[in-house]
Design a protein around this motif. Structure first.
Motif, PDB file in Angstrom:
ATOM      1  N   ARG A 153       0.812  -1.217   0.000  1.00  0.00           N
ATOM      2  CA  ARG A 153       0.000   0.000   0.000  1.00  0.00           C
ATOM      3  C   ARG A 153       0.841   1.261   0.000  1.00  0.00           C
ATOM      4  O   ARG A 153       0.428   2.286  -0.566  1.00  0.00           O
ATOM      5  N   ARG A 154       2.031   1.231   0.611  1.00  0.00           N
ATOM      6  CA  ARG A 154       2.814   2.456   0.787  1.00  0.00           C
ATOM      7  C   ARG A 154       4.000   2.582  -0.153  1.00  0.00           C
ATOM      8  O   ARG A 154       4.607   3.658  -0.228  1.00  0.00           O
ATOM      9  N   ALA A 155       4.356   1.536  -0.860  1.00  0.00           N
ATOM     10  CA  ALA A 155       5.519   1.601  -1.745  1.00  0.00           C
ATOM     11  C   ALA A 155       5.296   2.648  -2.838  1.00  0.00           C
ATOM     12  O   ALA A 155       4.229   2.703  -3.448  1.00  0.00           O
ATOM     13  N   LYS A 156       6.294   3.488  -3.060  1.00  0.00           N
ATOM     14  CA  LYS A 156       6.191   4.513  -4.093  1.00  0.00           C
ATOM     15  C   LYS A 156       6.681   3.998  -5.442  1.00  0.00           C
ATOM     16  O   LYS A 156       6.302   4.531  -6.488  1.00  0.00           O
ATOM     17  N   ALA A 157       7.550   2.997  -5.437  1.00  0.00           N
ATOM     18  CA  ALA A 157       7.979   2.340  -6.677  1.00  0.00           C
ATOM     19  C   ALA A 157       7.024   1.172  -6.924  1.00  0.00           C
ATOM     20  O   ALA A 157       6.919   0.274  -6.093  1.00  0.00           O
ATOM     21  N   PRO A 158       6.301   1.160  -8.040  1.00  0.00           N
ATOM     22  CA  PRO A 158       5.235   0.179  -8.219  1.00  0.00           C
ATOM     23  C   PRO A 158       5.688  -1.209  -8.638  1.00  0.00           C
ATOM     24  O   PRO A 158       4.925  -2.167  -8.516  1.00  0.00           O
ATOM     25  N   GLU A 159       6.918  -1.348  -9.139  1.00  0.00           N
ATOM     26  CA  GLU A 159       7.305  -2.606  -9.781  1.00  0.00           C
ATOM     27  C   GLU A 159       7.296  -3.805  -8.835  1.00  0.00           C
ATOM     28  O   GLU A 159       6.722  -4.853  -9.158  1.00  0.00           O
ATOM     29  N   SER A 163      -3.881   5.612  -6.799  1.00  0.00           N
ATOM     30  CA  SER A 163      -3.446   6.522  -5.743  1.00  0.00           C
ATOM     31  C   SER A 163      -2.111   7.173  -6.096  1.00  0.00           C
ATOM     32  O   SER A 163      -1.914   8.374  -5.887  1.00  0.00           O
ATOM     33  N   LEU A 164      -1.192   6.394  -6.663  1.00  0.00           N
ATOM     34  CA  LEU A 164       0.104   6.940  -7.067  1.00  0.00           C
ATOM     35  C   LEU A 164      -0.051   7.927  -8.222  1.00  0.00           C
ATOM     36  O   LEU A 164       0.617   8.965  -8.259  1.00  0.00           O
ATOM     37  N   LEU A 165      -0.930   7.622  -9.157  1.00  0.00           N
ATOM     38  CA  LEU A 165      -1.156   8.517 -10.291  1.00  0.00           C
ATOM     39  C   LEU A 165      -1.753   9.847  -9.839  1.00  0.00           C
ATOM     40  O   LEU A 165      -1.411  10.909 -10.386  1.00  0.00           O
ATOM     41  N   LEU A 166      -2.647   9.815  -8.863  1.00  0.00           N
ATOM     42  CA  LEU A 166      -3.250  11.049  -8.356  1.00  0.00           C
ATOM     43  C   LEU A 166      -2.223  11.922  -7.651  1.00  0.00           C
ATOM     44  O   LEU A 166      -2.371  13.143  -7.588  1.00  0.00           O
ATOM     45  N   GLY A 167      -1.177  11.305  -7.124  1.00  0.00           N
ATOM     46  CA  GLY A 167      -0.116  12.047  -6.457  1.00  0.00           C
ATOM     47  C   GLY A 167      -0.115  11.804  -4.964  1.00  0.00           C
ATOM     48  O   GLY A 167      -1.032  12.239  -4.260  1.00  0.00           O
ATOM     49  N   GLU A 168       0.895  11.087  -4.480  1.00  0.00           N
ATOM     50  CA  GLU A 168       1.007  10.794  -3.055  1.00  0.00           C
ATOM     51  C   GLU A 168       2.108  11.638  -2.428  1.00  0.00           C
ATOM     52  O   GLU A 168       3.087  12.002  -3.077  1.00  0.00           O
ATOM     53  N   SER A 169       1.929  11.922  -1.166  1.00  0.00           N
ATOM     54  CA  SER A 169       2.937  12.677  -0.423  1.00  0.00           C
ATOM     55  C   SER A 169       4.092  11.761  -0.042  1.00  0.00           C
ATOM     56  O   SER A 169       4.035  10.542  -0.247  1.00  0.00           O
ATOM     57  N   ALA A 170       5.122  12.362   0.534  1.00  0.00           N
ATOM     58  CA  ALA A 170       6.238  11.578   1.049  1.00  0.00           C
ATOM     59  C   ALA A 170       5.759  10.722   2.217  1.00  0.00           C
ATOM     60  O   ALA A 170       4.710  10.987   2.820  1.00  0.00           O
ATOM     61  N   GLU A 175      11.437   8.009  -7.345  1.00  0.00           N
ATOM     62  CA  GLU A 175      12.685   8.501  -6.753  1.00  0.00           C
ATOM     63  C   GLU A 175      12.859   9.998  -6.911  1.00  0.00           C
ATOM     64  O   GLU A 175      13.981  10.509  -6.968  1.00  0.00           O
ATOM     65  N   GLU A 176      11.753  10.731  -6.985  1.00  0.00           N
ATOM     66  CA  GLU A 176      11.838  12.188  -7.095  1.00  0.00           C
ATOM     67  C   GLU A 176      10.685  12.815  -6.327  1.00  0.00           C
ATOM     68  O   GLU A 176       9.524  12.505  -6.560  1.00  0.00           O
ATOM     69  N   LEU A 177      11.053  13.708  -5.401  1.00  0.00           N
ATOM     70  CA  LEU A 177      10.076  14.293  -4.497  1.00  0.00           C
ATOM     71  C   LEU A 177      10.080  15.814  -4.630  1.00  0.00           C
ATOM     72  O   LEU A 177      11.135  16.446  -4.695  1.00  0.00           O
ATOM     73  N   LEU A 178       8.874  16.388  -4.687  1.00  0.00           N
ATOM     74  CA  LEU A 178       8.718  17.842  -4.684  1.00  0.00           C
ATOM     75  C   LEU A 178       8.359  18.278  -3.269  1.00  0.00           C
ATOM     76  O   LEU A 178       7.485  17.684  -2.632  1.00  0.00           O
ATOM     77  N   VAL A 179       9.053  19.326  -2.788  1.00  0.00           N
ATOM     78  CA  VAL A 179       8.793  19.877  -1.457  1.00  0.00           C
ATOM     79  C   VAL A 179       8.471  21.356  -1.613  1.00  0.00           C
ATOM     80  O   VAL A 179       9.266  22.116  -2.190  1.00  0.00           O
ATOM     81  N   ALA A 180       7.315  21.767  -1.128  1.00  0.00           N
ATOM     82  CA  ALA A 180       6.919  23.174  -1.136  1.00  0.00           C
ATOM     83  C   ALA A 180       6.543  23.555   0.287  1.00  0.00           C
ATOM     84  O   ALA A 180       5.709  22.895   0.908  1.00  0.00           O
ATOM     85  N   ALA A 181       7.172  24.624   0.797  1.00  0.00           N
ATOM     86  CA  ALA A 181       6.932  24.987   2.199  1.00  0.00           C
ATOM     87  C   ALA A 181       7.004  26.493   2.389  1.00  0.00           C
ATOM     88  O   ALA A 181       7.710  27.201   1.666  1.00  0.00           O
ATOM     89  N   LYS A 182       6.248  26.967   3.360  1.00  0.00           N
ATOM     90  CA  LYS A 182       6.359  28.359   3.808  1.00  0.00           C
ATOM     91  C   LYS A 182       7.099  28.332   5.135  1.00  0.00           C
ATOM     92  O   LYS A 182       6.713  27.616   6.057  1.00  0.00           O
ATOM     93  N   ILE A 183       8.165  29.105   5.213  1.00  0.00           N
ATOM     94  CA  ILE A 183       9.022  29.086   6.401  1.00  0.00           C
ATOM     95  C   ILE A 183       9.044  30.474   7.035  1.00  0.00           C
ATOM     96  O   ILE A 183       8.902  31.490   6.362  1.00  0.00           O
TER      97      ILE A 183
END
Length: 313
Positions: free
Chosen positions: A151-157, A215-222, A254-262
């Motif tokens: 359920r949680r693996a980000k690599a589907p293979e 779920s992965l196609l819709l976009g999952e968080s880290a 293997e690629e993560l986008l991070v957007a944050a307000k600091i």
């Protein structure tokens, strides 16, 4: 595909399924068993699925373009979703149709030694493939249960190969049971019932795969642990005093986008804020190397403003 373990498991499954598909089809020609025909189509579909996973991994390596500035990492999710469609239609629906036809027009299994011998060989070969997938998955699974890993693996293979191999082994046992009962009773209807069970099994697995890859196609968080590591890396307590809010999104396995307000100090100069942002990005990439796309927005933290936003939410 950077995950060499995933590639190794796919290649092992592909080699096993090609050999098994050929053996099952020969057994079908000699015995007339519908279970063997359903199983040969199942193995052929699985071989095509492994080809799709390898193709998806290859296409995902393409460099980013102006039209696709975040790259093609999600191609791996798309091809994994196609696998679920193939498994549902070519594997599951064909097996149900063949089982229905065999129940409606039963005939005895001929040359029993062909299907029994091939099924035993197939169980051994699929067991080897399943063992390889389990071994490679254990390197990534950690303390997660198998259900959590799928359920949680980000690599589907690896989850795809695991579920396919598990389904193939259970399907082989069902086919062996159907053929065995048909031989013991002399009634070919049992062969059809075994085929129907194989079809239902494949459809269930296909639906599970479709739900997970959707779920992965819709976009999952880290993952939870990665989010915690990023949050700890952002704040240095000097220039960056607080994390106001953050969003993460997997652009690929293997690629993560991070957007944050600091939050930064109100008396810092623009140069100091820019340096603090650069330092925070470096800390994030050190803590979570797959965080390759990072956007940090500086702001002045206000307890009153934060409370107002929380009340509106």
């Amino acid at each position: 595909m950077s995950a060499s373990g995933g590639t190794k498991a796919i290649v092992a499954a592909l080699a096993a399924n090609l050999a098994i598909a050929a053996a099952k089809f020969v057994a079908f020609l000699f015995s007339g068993s519908s279970s063997m025909l359903a199983e040969s189509v199942h193995s052929l579909a699985d071989s095509g699925n492994q080809g799709l996973l390898l193709l998806g991994g290859k296409r995902a390596q393409r460099a980013a373009t102006p039209q696709h500035p975040f790259g093609y990492g999600r191609e791996r999710y798309i091809y994994a979703f196609l696998v679920s469609i193939v498994l549902f239609s070519v594997g599951g629906m064909f097996a149900i149709y063949e089982g229905y036809e065999k129940i409606k027009h039963p005939h005895p299994v001929e040359a029993w030694y062909w299907p029994v011998g091939v099924l035993v060989f197939a169980i051994i070969a699929e067991g080897f493939s399943f063992r390889t997938a389990i071994k490679e998955s254990n390197h990534l699974r950690g303390n997660q249960s198998w259900k959590e890993f799928v359920r949680r693996a980000k690599a589907p293979e690896l989850p795809v190969v695991l579920l396919e191999d598990f389904g193939a082994l259970v399907g082989l046992v069902l086919a062996l049971g159907g053929v065995g009962l048909a031989l013991l009773t002399g009634d070919g209807i049992w062969d059809g019932i075994g085929t129907l069970c194989i079809g239902v099994l494949l459809i269930v697995i296909a639906l599970v795969l479709a739900a997970e890859t959707k779920s992965l196609l819709l976009g999952e968080s880290a993952g939870i642990e990665q989010v915690k590591q990023i949050e700890e890396a952002i704040v240095d307590g000097h220039t960056v005093t607080r994390l106001i809010h953050m969003r993460t999104l997997h652009l690929g396995p293997e690629e993560l986008l991070v957007a944050a307000k600091i939050a930064v100090r109100h008396d810092e100069t623009a140069a100091e804020v820019a340096a603090a942002i650069d330092a925070a990005e470096a800390r994030i990439r050190e803590a979570v190397p797959i965080a390759r796309v990072i956007y940090l927005e500086p702001d002045i933290y206000s307890e009153r403003a934060a409370k107002t936003k929380a009340d509106k939410a």
